[in-house]
Design an enzyme around this catalytic site. Structure first.
Site, PDB file in Angstrom:
ATOM      1  N   LYS A   6       1.983   9.112   8.144  1.00 27.15           N
ATOM      2  CA  LYS A   6       1.381   8.943   9.503  1.00 27.15           C
ATOM      3  C   LYS A   6       2.063   9.592  10.996  1.00 27.15           C
ATOM      4  O   LYS A   6       1.408  10.603  11.083  1.00 27.15           O
ATOM      5  CB  LYS A   6       1.147   7.377   9.491  1.00 27.15           C
ATOM      6  CG  LYS A   6       0.479   7.021   8.570  1.00 27.15           C
ATOM      7  CD  LYS A   6      -0.079   5.200   8.528  1.00 27.15           C
ATOM      8  CE  LYS A   6      -1.496   5.015   7.867  1.00 27.15           C
ATOM      9  NZ  LYS A   6      -0.823   4.644   6.338  1.00 27.15           N
ATOM     10  N   ASP A  65       9.186   2.471   1.926  1.00 26.69           N
ATOM     11  CA  ASP A  65       8.208   3.186   2.408  1.00 26.69           C
ATOM     12  C   ASP A  65       7.778   2.798   3.921  1.00 26.69           C
ATOM     13  O   ASP A  65       7.258   1.861   4.314  1.00 26.69           O
ATOM     14  CB  ASP A  65       6.884   2.512   1.555  1.00 26.69           C
ATOM     15  CG  ASP A  65       5.520   3.376   1.970  1.00 26.69           C
ATOM     16  OD1 ASP A  65       5.675   3.875   3.055  1.00 26.69           O
ATOM     17  OD2 ASP A  65       4.519   3.057   1.055  1.00 26.69           O
ATOM     18  N   PHE A  68       0.868  -1.303  -0.160  1.00 30.21           N
ATOM     19  CA  PHE A  68      -0.031   0.123   0.173  1.00 30.21           C
ATOM     20  C   PHE A  68       0.795   1.172  -0.050  1.00 30.21           C
ATOM     21  O   PHE A  68       1.659   1.337   0.907  1.00 30.21           O
ATOM     22  CB  PHE A  68      -0.883  -0.019   1.367  1.00 30.21           C
ATOM     23  CG  PHE A  68      -1.739   1.186   1.195  1.00 30.21           C
ATOM     24  CD1 PHE A  68      -2.930   1.119   0.201  1.00 30.21           C
ATOM     25  CD2 PHE A  68      -1.826   2.367   1.893  1.00 30.21           C
ATOM     26  CE1 PHE A  68      -3.832   2.284   0.148  1.00 30.21           C
ATOM     27  CE2 PHE A  68      -2.512   3.363   1.790  1.00 30.21           C
ATOM     28  CZ  PHE A  68      -3.624   3.337   0.993  1.00 30.21           C
TER      29      PHE A  68
HETATM   30  C1  LIG Z   1      -0.936   4.796   4.942  1.00 30.46           C
HETATM   31  C2  LIG Z   1       0.059   4.666   4.095  1.00 30.46           C
HETATM   32  C3  LIG Z   1       0.393   5.498   2.814  1.00 30.46           C
HETATM   33  C4  LIG Z   1      -0.575   6.538   2.376  1.00 30.46           C
HETATM   34  O1  LIG Z   1      -0.474   7.317   3.458  1.00 30.46           O
HETATM   35  P1  LIG Z   1      -1.504   8.744   3.036  1.00 30.46           P
HETATM   36  O2  LIG Z   1      -0.882   9.773   4.123  1.00 30.46           O
HETATM   37  O3  LIG Z   1      -2.970   8.296   3.461  1.00 30.46           O
HETATM   38  O4  LIG Z   1      -1.257   9.323   1.738  1.00 30.46           O
HETATM   39  C5  LIG Z   1       1.347   5.008   2.104  1.00 30.46           C
HETATM   40  N1  LIG Z   1       2.406   3.792   2.410  1.00 30.46           N
HETATM   41  C6  LIG Z   1       1.807   3.098   3.482  1.00 30.46           C
HETATM   42  C7  LIG Z   1       2.826   2.075   4.126  1.00 30.46           C
HETATM   43  C8  LIG Z   1       0.728   3.715   4.269  1.00 30.46           C
HETATM   44  O5  LIG Z   1       0.668   2.663   5.378  1.00 30.46           O
END
Ligand SMILES: *Cc1c(COP(=O)(O)O)cnc(C)c1O
Length: 398
Positions: A252, A223, A138
């Site tokens: 986050k 990420d 994600f």
């Molecule tokens: C939540 C998340 C995102 C996206 O972040 P947003 O602030 O909602 O755009 C990207 N990568 C990972 C691993 C995430 O958990």
């Protein structure tokens, strides 16, 4: 004051109907607890979606935001401002990274790092632009990050996808090798897949990716939007696996509740120049005051170690619960990003039941529950939460 039923009617009237909201209206929060408009309290084992790593309304964060709001909130990045620099220093002094760019969200951080990788490809790899990402990953919901996110549910309604992303299976180094070609400029991976079901890396997997990227001179990007800022028991998730990525993204928990993201890279990969990228709000004084205050607490109080210790405690108790519920097949995840996998599709019902007894959880799949409490959650709160979870499992499978 608007009552819960009035609030729901207004929501139904005005909002795009894109979330199945939980039934309560939350108005206040402190530490691990949130309160609804009837005064009922809930233990928040979602931590505002892995955001409140030092809990809701931490006094240091509240004080910093209040003070900053009275000084200066927003200027263009054309000007020097102060809390941003303080946060940059903490992040870089405590990571293998050399340079940072601030933005506003996880998706935006991943977009930015993708631009960085494409520029790297353009300059060093003969215009290579493809980024390899993983199935069940994600990376966000923007046009490009839907292509990066290897899950059909996030992609199929918005075809055609942005070109330049190739999705391969997680925990399969040979798939990465097979997908690498002259057009590849980077590999991007979550140290532990969060939204994809709390999937942990096999021994040596991240090291194999690093070695492969080094060999091919392509960027190794992690990420850390969900895993960063202590969640896995180290300040950054990659530190748990003995690797050194070339670049990483954060969001986050970075802003401690203020919308804040960032991408960082090693000096060698710092190829963006004036005009290449920018953001109106990115890293403004208000959001970075919040982020810097939280980062200081996380580092000074060694919150990642607390996450590791409490995580082991939670996992131990969950493994004991398996004795009672044989449909629990797996309890996984380092630190305080914990997945509970079950053979029965009861996770949504468990969430509803736990919620009515004062515990907020996430059903990440019909068969998987995810726990991601604040990292400074107390043992008493953990005991209370697991008791509620136990009762909910009992009730739902009764
Ligand atoms: C939540 C998340 C995102 C996206 O972040 P947003 O602030 O909602 O755009 C990207 N990568 C990972 C691993 C995430 O958990």
């Amino acid at each position: 004051m608007t009552s819960t039923s009035e609030y729901k009617a207004l929501e139904a009237k005005y909002y795009m109907q894109i979330v199945n909201r939980r039934p309560m209206v939350l108005v206040r929060a402190e530490g691990t607890r949130v309160f609804d408009n009837d005064g009922k309290s809930y233990l928040d084992f979602t931590a505002g979606w892995a955001v409140l790593n030092i809990g809701h309304s931490h006094p240091a964060v509240v004080k910093a935001v209040q003070e900053q709001a009275g000084l200066i909130n927003q200027m263009s990045n054309l000007f020097y401002t102060t809390p941003q620099l303080k946060l940059a220093q903490i992040l870089i002094d405590n990571s293998c990274m050399d340079r940072i760019f601030f933005c506003n969200s996880g998706a935006e951080a991943n977009e930015g790092v993708s631009k960085l990788a494409r520029k790297w490809g353009k300059l060093k790899l003969n215009d290579a632009y493809e980024i390899i990402t993983m199935n069940n990953s994600f990376h966000g919901r923007t046009m490009a990050m839907m292509a990066a996110t290897g899950q059909a549910a996030y992609q199929e309604k918005w075809l055609p996808l942005m070109p330049g992303f190739v999705n391969v299976d997680y925990n399969d180094i040979d798939a990465i090798k097979a997908a690498t070609n002259d057009m590849t400029c980077a590999v991007m991976v979550e140290p532990v897949q969060g939204e994809g079901g709390v999937n942990v890396p096999d021994d040596g997997y991240l090291r194999q990716i690093q070695d492969w990227c080094n060999e091919k001179n392509i960027m190794f990007i992690v990420d850390e939007v969900q895993t960063g800022m202590g969640r896995l028991g180290k300040l950054f998730g990659y530190q748990l696996y003995g690797v050194e990525p070339d670049a990483m993204t954060l969001a986050k928990a970075l802003g401690a509740g203020a919308p804040l993201g960032a991408f960082l890279c090693k000096e060698e990969f710092s190829v963006l120049e004036p005009g290449d990228h920018g953001s109106t709000f990115g890293g403004n004084a208000l959001t970075t005051a919040s982020g810097a205050a939280a980062a200081e607490v996380i580092v000074d109080e060694d919150i990642p170690s607390q996450a590791a210790a409490t995580g082991a405690y939670v996992t131990g108790k969950l493994i004991a619960l398996r004795e009672k519920y044989d449909f629990i097949t797996d309890v996984r995840g380092p630190g305080l990003l914990i997945g509970i996998e079950m053979t029965k599709e009861i996770a949504p019902d468990v969430v509803t039941e736990a919620e009515s007894n004062g515990l907020l959880l996430n059903a990440i799949r019909p068969t998987i529950l995810r726990l991601m409490p604040p990292l400074n959650v107390s043992r008493d709160e953990v005991d209370e939460a697991l008791e509620i979870l136990d009762k909910a499992l009992e009730k739902v499978t009764d």
